[in-house]
Each structure stands twice: as C-alpha cells, then as structure tokens.
Scaffold this active site. Structure first.
Site, PDB file in Angstrom:
ATOM      1  N   HIS A 148     160.825  68.994  77.984  1.00  0.00           N
ATOM      2  CA  HIS A 148     160.781  68.255  76.662  1.00  0.00           C
ATOM      3  C   HIS A 148     160.772  66.796  77.147  1.00  0.00           C
ATOM      4  CE1 HIS A 148     162.183  72.055  74.399  1.00  0.00           C
ATOM      5  NE2 HIS A 148     162.889  72.182  75.388  1.00  0.00           N
ATOM      6  N   SER A 192     145.136  42.358  84.335  1.00  0.00           N
ATOM      7  CA  SER A 192     145.199  41.779  83.008  1.00  0.00           C
ATOM      8  C   SER A 192     144.601  40.429  82.981  1.00  0.00           C
ATOM      9  CB  SER A 192     146.462  41.900  82.354  1.00  0.00           C
ATOM     10  OG  SER A 192     146.615  40.997  81.085  1.00  0.00           O
ATOM     11  N   LYS A 236     150.474  42.137  85.559  1.00  0.00           N
ATOM     12  CA  LYS A 236     150.113  43.421  84.893  1.00  0.00           C
ATOM     13  C   LYS A 236     149.179  44.202  86.204  1.00  0.00           C
ATOM     14  CE  LYS A 236     150.415  45.584  81.740  1.00  0.00           C
ATOM     15  NZ  LYS A 236     149.703  45.422  80.533  1.00  0.00           N
ATOM     16  N   GLU A 255     143.723  56.561  82.709  1.00  0.00           N
ATOM     17  CA  GLU A 255     143.859  56.413  81.204  1.00  0.00           C
ATOM     18  C   GLU A 255     142.507  56.792  81.004  1.00  0.00           C
ATOM     19  OE1 GLU A 255     145.930  52.792  79.424  1.00  0.00           O
ATOM     20  OE2 GLU A 255     145.511  52.270  81.690  1.00  0.00           O
TER      21      GLU A 255
END
Ligand code: ARG
Length: 466
Positions: free
Chosen positions: A155, A276, A282, A289
């Site tokens: 979970h 970024s 970043k 992804e």
C-alpha cells in the site's frame, strides 16, 4: 508503371495510391523479402519449374538489389506500392524476362506472411537479448549490494524490512517471465507459410520444406488459408511487449520515487538525467518517466492489432497491411526502453544509509515483535493487538521501537524480555528464511539461481545465432 496487368484501364487515383501504399514502412522488410525470394527461386529451379539459368540470374539480381538498398541507393517508389513489388520491378529492370518467373507459385499473401515472420523472429531475438542484459545488470547490482536493507512496502506504506537485492531480484523474475513469453512465441513464429499461394495452395510441385530449411525455419504451416491470414504471432509479440513495458514502467515509477528528496534512496547519474530550464536545482529522472510514458503506446499497439483482426473473414484482407507500423514501433520502443533503462540503473548511485534508515525508523519490525510473543505462547491475534498498542504508544511519544525501554515494553505484555529489544531489521530479515524469502542466505541462493537462468537464455540466443 502499370502494376496490375491487363485488367485495368485507368491509373489509380493519386490519393488512393498514397493511401494504399505500404512502402514507406514495409521497406524495413527488404532483407527478409530478398531471402525469401532467393530461397523460392532456388526451389523452383530444383523442382524443374524454372531453369537453373533463370534462377541464377534471379539470385544474383536479388543480391545486387540487397547491396543497393544496404548502401541507401535504392529508389523506393510509392507507385510500386510495397516492398515486394518494388523489388520485383527493380529485378525486372535489371535482369529482364527471368524476373517475371520469380513469382511463379507464389502470391504476395504468402510472401508478406513469410517476410513478416522472418522479421519477427529476428526481432524476438533482439528483444530477448536486451531483456537478458537488463537482467544481468540486476543480478550484478543484487550481488554488489547484497546486505543493504531497505523498507519493503505494501500500500506504499513501509511494511517489513527487505534486502535491496531481494527487491531488485523481484524485477529479475518479471523479466525472466517476459523473456519466456518471447521465446515461447518464437516457436509459433518460426513457421514458413510460403507455398500457400494466395490462399488455396499452388498448382506447382513446390518443395516447401526445402524453402523453410534454406531460411532456417523449423516448420511449414499446415493450412494455406490460415497461413496467409494468421497474424497471431504478431499479437503474441505485442502482448509480451506490452506486458514487458508494464514491468519496466512499474520499475520506472520506483526509480522516480527513490530519487525524490523525500525518499533519497538513489541518485541517478548525470548522464541519465536532465535539468530544468528555469529551476537550477532540478535534476529530473526523464528517462524513467519516458519509459513509463511510452507504455501507453505499447498497450495501444496491442489493442490496435486485436481490433484490426477481430472482424476479418478468411483469408487475406488488405486490413492486414496495418499490422506492420504498430509492430515496428512497439519493438523499437521496447528495445530502446530496455537499453536506456539498463544503462540508467547500472550507473545510478545507491544510498544504503538512507535505505537502512527507512527500514529502521518505521516500525517495520512490528510483525517480528508479534511473532516474538507468539513464540512465548500468545495467540497471534492477541500478539497483533499488543504490538499495535505498543506502536500507538510509541507514535504518541514520538519514539521508535529502539527508543523504548524494557519497562515500557512490559507495560504492554509481561512476556517481553530483554531479547525482544534485540529485534532489528537485520534479525527480521534473517528470520524470513523460507524459500523465496528475503533472508540473506535465500537471496544468495537466488542470485546463483538467476545466473543459471541467464546462462539458459544465453544458450537459447546462441542457438538463434545471436
Ligand atoms: N503490402 C501488403 C501487406 O502488407 C502485401 C500483401 C498484399 N496482398 C494483396 N493481395 N494485396 O499486407
């Protein structure tokens, strides 16, 4: 050029020609098309259907075309519709009349089925090879980091301590089944349909086994109508590919989570990350992804193929030309995803302290404390209740198990003794010594077993000529 012979009086409408042509994508089948035609021509001569001289001319001409395409000098023409007609027309321009004998006892229907099957066989080998390399990297990491403890989750809540190696080998198993699905469908793909003709067989004494043997294929198809209209092999590949992409996607999701500031379990190498354009701090896990994102189109290609086939009556229908682009995209995408993913995890920095901290400060040994009480004679349900209250108490006092005293433990059950305080993530894991569990000894065996499985895959690939 007049493609369709005497039956036609008008040239095709230009949009219809573009709409109907498959050459922009099926040119990728040229090697297989030439191999198939070469085997067919040799067989025709062997059977006395065409002369040896014509066969020699055909084979030599096809070889010249292959070289020309390899060099990037072949002019693929839309008005010649597909790879089969492009090559045949070029052959005719090169060797003249003999080229017209190549298509004896053959239809583009069995021709394209053959080409695609040969191509799919090669692709299956490439795919399994990439899966195997990723699995190798997983086993290497599992071996290198053997002993590193991390929280295992259910979970998405910390559940029980596990070895990082155990977690990594869970993915090894998924990819092992994926490789199995691909190698399994190889056997059903490696079947020659040539000799089925348009749909009903052909009225020449062809030697279908000879052609299959020339092409290194293991069997010939049994039913001509099925042979020209069956695309299950493609659906099987796409299904295996979609599932493999789903496995990669789940792994990608974990890599993304693990590389967050919140988890901090890993840091991806700069060479597999991006920055970024506005936020200088970043470092984004773009590769993971994208692997996750590309799964959508993999599932889409499977769906598209199934829907394309579902209403088709026997035998060949032009709808089937739609089988190729999805397959090419799915296999390209999967092979690249596997390759990038492998490089990404091989170079990532693992942070064992952060993982251990996550396992330690999270009540992940609560089940072990309950099991401890069970060992002292308490029924498991009561033990569960006791430890639940202990956890509640610790949370209320902002402590972890290791911050509690024996006196505090005993308030919840007099059965707790000094040794209960010595339960740690390490002892918790060591206790899970069932076959397939996370105990270090089990994981050591699992690493060895994984290497044996990799050897088997390697042998299978060697058998295919990889
Ligand atoms: N380009 C066609 C395909 O990919 C080849 C087979 C064409 N056969 C036919 N009868 N039109 O399916």
């Amino acid at each position: 050029m007049k493609l369709w012979g005497g039956r036609f009086e008008k040239p095709v409408n230009q949009i219809a020609e573009e709409f109907g042509a498959s050459i922009p994508f099926d040119r990728r089948l040229y090697r297989e098309d030439i191999a198939g035609s070469t085997a067919h021509a040799r067989m025709l001569a062997r059977q006395g259907i065409i002369s040896n001289e014509d066969a020699e001319k055909i084979v030599a001409g096809l070889e010249r075309i292959r070289e020309k395409i390899d060099r990037g000098e072949f002019n693929f023409r839309l008005d010649r519709e597909d790879i089969h007609l492009n090559i045949e027309a070029e052959l005719a321009a090169d060797i003249g009349e003999a080229a017209g004998r190549l298509h004896t006892g053959r239809s583009r229907n069995d021709q394209v089925a053959l080409d695609f099957r040969l191509y799919a066989c090669r692709t299956i080998g490439q795919t399994v090879d990439r899966i195997m390399r990723l699995q190798e990297t997983l086993v290497n990491l599992a071996e290198k980091w053997h002993g590193v403890i991390m929280p295992g989750y259910t979970h998405m809540q910390r559940a029980q301590p596990v070895l990082l190696s155990h977690h990594l080998l869970a993915y090894f198993e998924m990819f092992q089944r994926d490789a199995g699905r691909f190698s399994d469908c190889y056997g059903r793909t490696d079947v020659s349909p040539l000799g089925s003709g348009a749909l009903a067989g052909v009225p020449y004494p062809l030697d279908r086994d000879f052609v299959a043997a020339q092409l290194g294929m293991s069997a010939v198809s049994r039913n001509s109508m099925d042979s020209v209209s069956d695309r299950d092999f493609l659906v099987e590949y796409l299904a295996a590919a979609a599932l493999c992409a789903v496995h990669l996607s789940r792994f990608a999701e974990e890599i993304i989570l693990w590389s967050t500031g919140e988890f901090g379990f890993i840091e991806l190498d700069d060479s597999y990350s991006t920055g970024s354009s506005i936020m200088p701090q970043k470092k984004n896990p773009d590769m993971a992804e994208l692997v996750r994102g590309k799964t959508g189109r993999m599932v889409g290609h499977l769906t598209a193929a199934l829907v394309m086939l579902k209403g088709l009556p026997l035998s060949y229908n032009k709808d089937m030309q739609e089988d190729k682009e999805g397959f090419f995209d799915a296999s390209d995408t999967l092979i690249t995803s596997l390759t990038v993913f492998e490089g990404m995890i091989a170079t990532m920095r693992i942070k064992p302290e952060a993982m251990a901290k996550g396992a330690d400060g999270s009540f992940a040994t609560a089940t072990d404390l309950a099991d401890y009480l069970v060992g002292k004679g308490l029924p498991f349900r009561q033990a569960h209740e006791v430890v639940g209250k202990l956890v509640r108490y610790a949370i209320d006092h902002q402590k972890t198990f290791s911050g509690l005293t024996l006196v505090e433990f005993k308030e919840f059950s007099p059965l707790f003794e000094e040794d209960a305080m010595r339960i740690t993530p390490a002892t918790s894991m060591a206790a899970r010594n069932t076959y397939g569990g996370t105990a270090p000894a089990q994981v050591t065996n699992a690493i060895a077993a994984s290497r044996t499985l990799l050897d088997e895959t390697r042998q299978w690939l060697n058998g295919l000529g990889f």
